[in-house]
Design a protein around this motif. Structure first.
Motif, short mmCIF file in Angstrom:
data_model
loop_
_atom_site.label_atom_id
_atom_site.label_comp_id
_atom_site.label_asym_id
_atom_site.label_seq_id
_atom_site.Cartn_x
_atom_site.Cartn_y
_atom_site.Cartn_z
N LEU A 14 11.30 -5.86 -8.14
CA LEU A 14 11.12 -5.02 -6.95
C LEU A 14 10.15 -3.87 -7.23
CD1 LEU A 14 14.65 -4.68 -5.32
CD2 LEU A 14 12.61 -5.69 -4.33
N GLY A 15 10.28 -3.26 -8.41
CA GLY A 15 9.38 -2.17 -8.75
C GLY A 15 7.93 -2.62 -8.80
N ALA A 16 7.68 -3.76 -9.45
CA ALA A 16 6.31 -4.26 -9.56
C ALA A 16 5.76 -4.68 -8.20
CB ALA A 16 6.27 -5.44 -10.54
N VAL A 17 6.57 -5.36 -7.41
CA VAL A 17 6.11 -5.85 -6.11
C VAL A 17 5.91 -4.70 -5.12
CG1 VAL A 17 6.74 -7.33 -4.15
CG2 VAL A 17 7.10 -8.12 -6.46
N SER A 18 6.52 -3.54 -5.38
CA SER A 18 6.33 -2.41 -4.47
C SER A 18 4.88 -1.97 -4.39
CB SER A 18 7.19 -1.23 -4.94
OG SER A 18 8.57 -1.54 -4.82
N TYR A 19 4.09 -2.32 -5.40
CA TYR A 19 2.67 -1.99 -5.34
C TYR A 19 1.95 -2.78 -4.26
CZ TYR A 19 2.60 1.03 -9.43
OH TYR A 19 2.79 2.08 -10.28
N ALA A 20 2.62 -3.78 -3.69
CA ALA A 20 2.00 -4.53 -2.59
C ALA A 20 1.96 -3.70 -1.30
CB ALA A 20 2.77 -5.82 -2.34
N ALA A 21 2.75 -2.64 -1.22
CA ALA A 21 2.82 -1.85 0.02
C ALA A 21 1.46 -1.30 0.45
CB ALA A 21 3.85 -0.74 -0.10
N PRO A 22 0.70 -0.61 -0.44
CA PRO A 22 -0.61 -0.11 0.01
C PRO A 22 -1.58 -1.24 0.35
CG PRO A 22 -0.32 0.25 -2.35
CD PRO A 22 1.01 -0.17 -1.81
N LEU A 23 -1.49 -2.36 -0.37
CA LEU A 23 -2.36 -3.50 -0.06
C LEU A 23 -2.02 -4.07 1.32
CD1 LEU A 23 -4.43 -5.69 -0.71
CD2 LEU A 23 -2.61 -6.96 -1.85
N LEU A 24 -0.72 -4.33 1.54
CA LEU A 24 -0.29 -4.86 2.84
C LEU A 24 -0.64 -3.88 3.96
CD1 LEU A 24 3.21 -6.32 1.87
CD2 LEU A 24 1.10 -7.60 2.34
N SER A 25 -0.50 -2.59 3.68
CA SER A 25 -0.84 -1.58 4.67
C SER A 25 -2.32 -1.66 5.05
CB SER A 25 -0.51 -0.19 4.13
OG SER A 25 -0.84 0.80 5.06
#
Length: 325
Positions: free
Chosen positions: A238-249
């Motif tokens: 979950l911590g690593a995948v959280s970096y997808a938030a700015p990309l998805l944004s």
């Protein structure tokens, strides 16, 4: 484990709508927007409580859980807004977005958790992708004049990562408690607004719908989903995948016509996706082993059935020979 992790992923996906909906909400000042949206988020929890078992609604909550929850939700937003007021947005946002890496590293200190190399490398790849997104391919310019703002952003990252990790220590506390964390954050945000900001309300139906969307998803349901994920899911992944938030944004902004696609976005996509896949390697391997084990068990069962059929056939022949004799 897998289902809870996926629910945690849904929080990251909802946070991807934060930039678009915030932009569409007009010029509402940050603390007032926080007060309104967290009030809506409280409503999300109150509706959800109607469908919960009575035992969960009446459970006694340890005092430290209240401190952790309110400090996490309100503290994160308070220090983030303070950082943006006292430092350039790019540098402040990047420092604040160290929280996924802190979650991955801090998970090694949690009971029953084991930190592997692929969790750390996956998180670092995600961080590299986030740098490309936040800086827009340019450089960073940390200026000593903004030291206070940078420090506030660092506190922000530390608070959210600590909230996420410490929540895992209380898996028996029902997710419905997030309702009251949201309510406290709304009240404290309103107090900060009255003390620090000028009141500017949304104008027109479009801006009010954007505020409603914020309260229902990124500042509402996302926090409940995140609570389930960090308590019962794979917290390193979950911590690593959280970096997808700015990309998805950014991808959402591109789809909405607010931002332009570029090779930088493609490179960030490769880094963040690759980092997430690497961090989740153990989940994929575990699933593959389970499938292979299941197939092997089925094959063994089929073999046993075939042997049983042969034995039965042999017994039938013996009976037939006995009858002839």
């Amino acid at each position: 484990m897998g289902r809870a992790t996926l629910i945690g992923f849904s929080a990251v996906a909802m946070w991807a709508l934060l930039a678009l909906l915030t932009d569409a909400s007009g010029k509402v000042p940050p603390f007032l927007l926080s007060a309104i949206t967290f009030s809506i988020g409280t409503g999300v929890g109150l509706v959800a409580r109607l469908f919960m078992p009575a035992a969960d609604r009446g459970q006694k909550i340890p005092p430290q859980v209240w401190v952790i929850g309110i400090a996490g939700l309100f503290g994160y937003h308070f220090f983030y807004f303070t950082a943006l007021r006292n430092a350039p947005a790019v540098e402040a946002s990047l420092i604040a977005y160290l929280w996924p890496l802190l979650i991955v590293l801090g998970s090694a200190l949690m009971p029953g958790e084991k930190l592997a190399w692929h969790h750390v490398v996956g998180a670092l790849l995600g961080l590299a992708g986030t740098v490309l997104i936040v800086t827009k391919g340019g450089g960073l310019a940390f200026d000593a004049r903004y030291t206070f703002g940078y420090a506030m952003a660092a506190v922000c990252a530390l608070l959210w990562s600590s909230y996420s990790l410490l929540s895992r220590r209380f898996p028996s506390v029902p997710t419905s408690i997030v309702t009251w964390f949201c309510a406290a954050t709304a009240v404290l945000s309103l107090a900060c607004h009255l003390a620090l900001e000028e009141t500017v309300l949304p104008v027109g139906a479009g801006q009010w719908l954007a505020v409603l969307g914020l309260g229902l998803m990124p500042v509402g349901a996302a926090f409940y989903a995140w609570d389930i994920g960090v308590k019962r899911g794979n917290i390193q992944v979950l911590g690593a995948v959280s970096y997808a938030a700015p990309l998805l944004s950014t991808l959402v902004l591109i789809a909405a016509g607010v931002a332009e696609p570029s090779l930088r976005i493609l490179a960030a996509c490769v880094l963040i996706t690759g980092g997430a896949a690497l961090a989740a390697k153990s989940l994929f391997l575990r699933k593959s082993i389970a499938i292979e084990s299941g197939a092997g068990a089925s094959e063994d069962g089929a073999g046993a059935s075939e042997d049983g059929a042969r034995v039965s056939e042999g017994g039938a022949r013996a009976s037939e020979d006995g009858a002839r004799a």
